[in-house]
Design an enzyme around this catalytic site. Structure first.
Site, short mmCIF file in Angstrom:
data_model
loop_
_atom_site.label_atom_id
_atom_site.label_comp_id
_atom_site.label_asym_id
_atom_site.label_seq_id
_atom_site.Cartn_x
_atom_site.Cartn_y
_atom_site.Cartn_z
CE LYS A 1 18.75 -9.29 21.16
NZ LYS A 1 17.34 -9.54 20.87
CB ILE B 1 4.15 -1.90 12.56
CG1 ILE B 1 3.78 -1.56 14.00
CG2 ILE B 1 5.36 -2.82 12.53
CD1 ILE B 1 2.88 -2.54 14.67
CB SER C 1 -0.88 0.00 1.24
OG SER C 1 -1.36 1.30 1.48
CB VAL D 1 -5.30 -5.28 -1.22
CG1 VAL D 1 -6.36 -6.37 -1.24
CG2 VAL D 1 -4.02 -5.77 -1.87
C1 LIG Z 1 5.71 -2.44 20.16
C2 LIG Z 1 6.33 -3.47 19.26
C3 LIG Z 1 7.68 -3.78 19.40
C4 LIG Z 1 8.25 -4.77 18.61
N1 LIG Z 1 9.56 -5.12 18.79
C5 LIG Z 1 10.07 -6.16 18.10
C6 LIG Z 1 11.40 -6.59 18.29
O1 LIG Z 1 12.17 -6.01 19.06
N2 LIG Z 1 11.83 -7.66 17.57
C7 LIG Z 1 11.04 -8.31 16.69
O2 LIG Z 1 11.47 -9.32 16.13
N3 LIG Z 1 9.80 -7.89 16.46
C8 LIG Z 1 9.29 -6.85 17.13
N4 LIG Z 1 8.02 -6.43 16.88
C9 LIG Z 1 7.28 -7.07 15.80
C10 LIG Z 1 7.73 -6.51 14.46
O3 LIG Z 1 7.54 -5.11 14.45
C11 LIG Z 1 6.95 -7.12 13.32
O4 LIG Z 1 6.92 -8.50 13.45
C12 LIG Z 1 7.60 -6.79 12.00
O5 LIG Z 1 7.80 -5.41 11.88
C13 LIG Z 1 6.78 -7.29 10.85
O6 LIG Z 1 5.65 -6.51 10.63
P1 LIG Z 1 4.78 -6.84 9.35
O7 LIG Z 1 5.63 -6.71 8.15
O8 LIG Z 1 4.08 -8.12 9.58
O9 LIG Z 1 3.65 -5.70 9.38
P2 LIG Z 1 3.71 -4.14 8.97
O10 LIG Z 1 5.03 -3.54 9.21
O11 LIG Z 1 2.53 -3.53 9.64
O12 LIG Z 1 3.47 -4.13 7.41
C14 LIG Z 1 2.18 -4.30 6.86
C15 LIG Z 1 2.25 -4.01 5.37
O13 LIG Z 1 0.98 -4.29 4.81
C16 LIG Z 1 0.64 -3.25 3.93
N5 LIG Z 1 -0.82 -3.16 3.80
C17 LIG Z 1 -1.72 -2.97 4.77
N6 LIG Z 1 -2.95 -2.86 4.21
C18 LIG Z 1 -2.78 -3.02 2.87
C19 LIG Z 1 -3.66 -2.99 1.76
N7 LIG Z 1 -4.98 -2.80 1.89
N8 LIG Z 1 -3.15 -3.15 0.53
C20 LIG Z 1 -1.81 -3.33 0.34
N9 LIG Z 1 -0.93 -3.38 1.37
C21 LIG Z 1 -1.43 -3.21 2.61
C22 LIG Z 1 1.25 -2.01 4.57
O14 LIG Z 1 1.40 -0.96 3.62
C23 LIG Z 1 2.57 -2.56 5.02
O15 LIG Z 1 3.48 -2.52 3.96
C24 LIG Z 1 7.45 -5.42 17.63
C25 LIG Z 1 6.12 -5.06 17.47
C26 LIG Z 1 5.55 -4.11 18.27
C27 LIG Z 1 4.11 -3.78 18.08
#
Ligand SMILES: Cc1cc2nc3c(=O)[nH]c(=O)nc-3n(C[C@H](O)[C@H](O)[C@H](O)COP(=O)(O)OP(=O)(O)OC[C@H]3O[C@@H](n4cnc5c(N)ncnc54)[C@H](O)[C@@H]3O)c2cc1C
Length: 517
Positions: free
Chosen positions: A85, A52, A46, A191
């Site tokens: 780390k 996040i 997107s 999407v």
């Molecule tokens: C407070 C916090 C601390 C954390 N600390 C750690 C840590 O120290 N170590 C660790 O391993 N993990 C940590 N995590 C977890 C880590 O941040 C995530 O596992 C990692 O960033 C993966 O995120 P993601 O890619 O699944 O989701 P996101 O980063 O949220 O990506 C989602 C994607 O989906 C896309 N998207 C959403 N809706 C649509 C749509 N309709 N159409 C097209 N695309 C769409 C968005 O644009 C984005 O590109 C932490 C999480 C939190 C909440």
């Protein structure tokens, strides 16, 4: 058997966060040679929904992953504001006092595969902590040292290490690498909905800017939204807030007082009244956040605790709130859709288990990539069994940090030791470990474990857990144990004398780079 087979060639990953791009890189690198024959990996991301942007702590597996997908460690370190780390330091988890702290380092205990040092340390330790008795890495961290030198080749270690990184820069770095070096296609589009075939498989995702995007296998990396696995396929979410209570995070970024300030080479996790604060040192700033349970503390009070931790330099910093839903999907791969990353689930980031789970999931998908739709359900069943096991083990391991506490000062800590909040498997393991300490062969051999027995040892004995040891059981290898503990001391001295300061190494890498492998 006769009939038409449906080949699996077009892999569509929805989401461009850490999960989307790591998964794309791992699959594309593994299946590079098939690309000329029509195999493709597309990331649909997107342009309006940001990633996040947290997730700064990783696990040593990331070194192997980056090496396998062809990343230069020097480029990665320079581009993503990366520091090294070497483990985690848990402060105030056991008694809550000023001097209460222990390490969970990334090096396994000395001579781990030959001898279990736990009983010997329990019998005789001269007041030295478990970590310091069996591993040099706590001292290396205390002294502010790096885990390698400028002459250690890329991805090689003197002391085992992972990274602390800037999540936004990491996603951008991976995107560029995947698109330029690995042939991954990138579509910037939102999407709107998911189209299903008659049999219930996903046929395509309908996007606002790029129309319909068809695929054979869809990977849901849409973060907490879980657009495909949740919204389109209706896979239920299994909450685990009754075991792990934290449901909110307040995150901030704290600048260093000056550019020469030391960088911690471990995550510092400091227990608070109703949760804990992470403190992660990157070269240009610290990432600090309070993960807490709303049931046990109001947001205002939590922010006050966070601001007290940040100190005067953090007075005017903006704080970002992130709601956390603890738990995971009941199943991760359904029909022709598999969820990776936050779409699959999330557990509090106490041991940085999310990114490593992304790596392991993507590796499993890449290794077992079904050749055709007809065999996909068999692969999916295997994937689901392995992944469910991993989530369960991580929940146990995270809860272990809470159940060993002696703190009773707030309802949060008191509630955490209530037996009904402790998973049955963990209760059984604790009973077992009262009589025999965990070791590498115990039962940690089903799949590649996220947290091996060494990790359990560091947390258990760091928090003062006691295993009853029969003196007679020590006799056989008492000499070898003594030798191993003496070697730890020598090893510590050698490392502390030979390793550079953490910040100095990062500066030198930015100037001259590491030797490529
Ligand atoms: C407070 C916090 C601390 C954390 N600390 C750690 C840590 O120290 N170590 C660790 O391993 N993990 C940590 N995590 C977890 C880590 O941040 C995530 O596992 C990692 O960033 C993966 O995120 P993601 O890619 O699944 O989701 P996101 O980063 O949220 O990506 C989602 C994607 O989906 C896309 N998207 C959403 N809706 C649509 C749509 N309709 N159409 C097209 N695309 C769409 C968005 O644009 C984005 O590109 C932490 C999480 C939190 C909440």
């Amino acid at each position: 058997m006769t009939g038409m087979v449906r080949p699996v060639r077009k892999i569509v990953i929805v989401g461009g966060g850490t999960a989307g791009w790591l998964t794309a890189g791992i699959i594309a690198a593994k299946h590079r040679s098939r690309m000329s024959a029509g195999f493709s990996v597309t990331v649909v991301e997107s342009p309006t929904t940001p990633i996040i942007g947290v997730g700064e702590g990783t696990w040593p597996t990331l070194r192997g992953t980056l090496a396998r997908i062809g990343v230069s460690e020097t480029e990665f370190l320079r581009s993503c504001d990366v520091a090294f780390k070497q483990g985690a330091r848990f402060a105030r988890w056991t008694t809550g006092t000023e001097d209460d702290a222990y390490y969970h380092p990334l090096m396994v205990p000395q001579a781990f595969s030959q001898i279990n040092l736990v009983p010997h340390w329990l019998a005789k330790n001269n007041g030295r902590s478990f970590c310091d008795s069996v591993c040099p890495q706590g001292r290396v961290c205390d002294d502010g040292l790096a885990p390698k030198t400028i002459t250690t080749a890329e991805f090689d270690a003197v002391a085992n290490y992972a990274y602390h990184l800037d999540a936004v820069k990491f996603a951008a770095f991976l995107r560029e690498h995947c698109c330029e070096k690995l042939g991954v296609q990138h579509v910037l589009a939102d999407v709107r909905c998911t189209n299903l075939r008659e049999d219930g498989d996903i046929s395509s995702v309908d996007t606002e800017q790029a129309g319909d995007i068809e695929g054979d296998l869809f990977i849901d990396c849409t973060g907490f939204k879980a657009l495909l696995i949740g919204d389109a396929l209706g896979v239920p979410f299994k909450e685990c807030g009754d075991v792990l209570f934290c449901d909110t995070a307040l995150a901030a970024q704290l600048p260093y007082p000056n550019q020469m300030h030391p960088i911690a080479s471990m995550t510092i996790a400091t227990a608070q009244s109703s949760g804990w604060i992470w403190d992660i040192g990157l070269p240009t700033r610290r990432g600090i956040g309070y993960v807490f349970s709303k049931r046990h503390i109001s947001e205002d009070k939590a922010e006050r605790e966070l601001r007290a931790y940040l100190g005067p330099n953090g007075r005017n910093l903006s704080v970002r709130k992130i709601n956390i839903r603890s738990g995971h999907r009941e199943t991760f791969w359904k029909r022709n859709c598999v969820a990776v990353g936050l779409a699959a689930g999330f557990l509090e980031p106490l041991e940085a288990s999310a990114i490593v789970l992304i790596e392991l999931s993507a590796k499993l998908i890449a290794q077992q990539m079904p050749v055709c739709r007809e065999v996909m359900d068999i692969v999916a069943a295997r994937f689901n069994a392995a992944t469910l096991y991993r989530w369960g083990r991580i929940i146990d391991f995270l809860k272990l940090h809470y159940v060993l506490t002696k703190r009773r000062d707030t309802a949060f800590w008191r509630d955490n030791v209530l037996p009904e909040t402790i998973p049955v498997r963990l209760q059984e393991l604790l009973l077992l470990w009262r009589h025999q300490p965990p070791w590498f062969h115990d039962e940690f051999d089903r799949v590649e474990e996220v947290f091996p027995a060494a990790s359990y040892q560091y947390v258990l004995y760091g928090m003062g857990f006691r295993t009853a040891i029969e003196p007679a059981a020590l006799a056989g290898d008492a000499k070898a144990a003594e030798r191993a503990m003496r070697e730890t001391v020598v090893h510590s001295e050698r490392l502390c004398a030979g390793l550079p300061r953490h910040r100095d190494l990062i500066r030198r890498i930015s100037e001259q780079g590491l030797q490529p492998v």
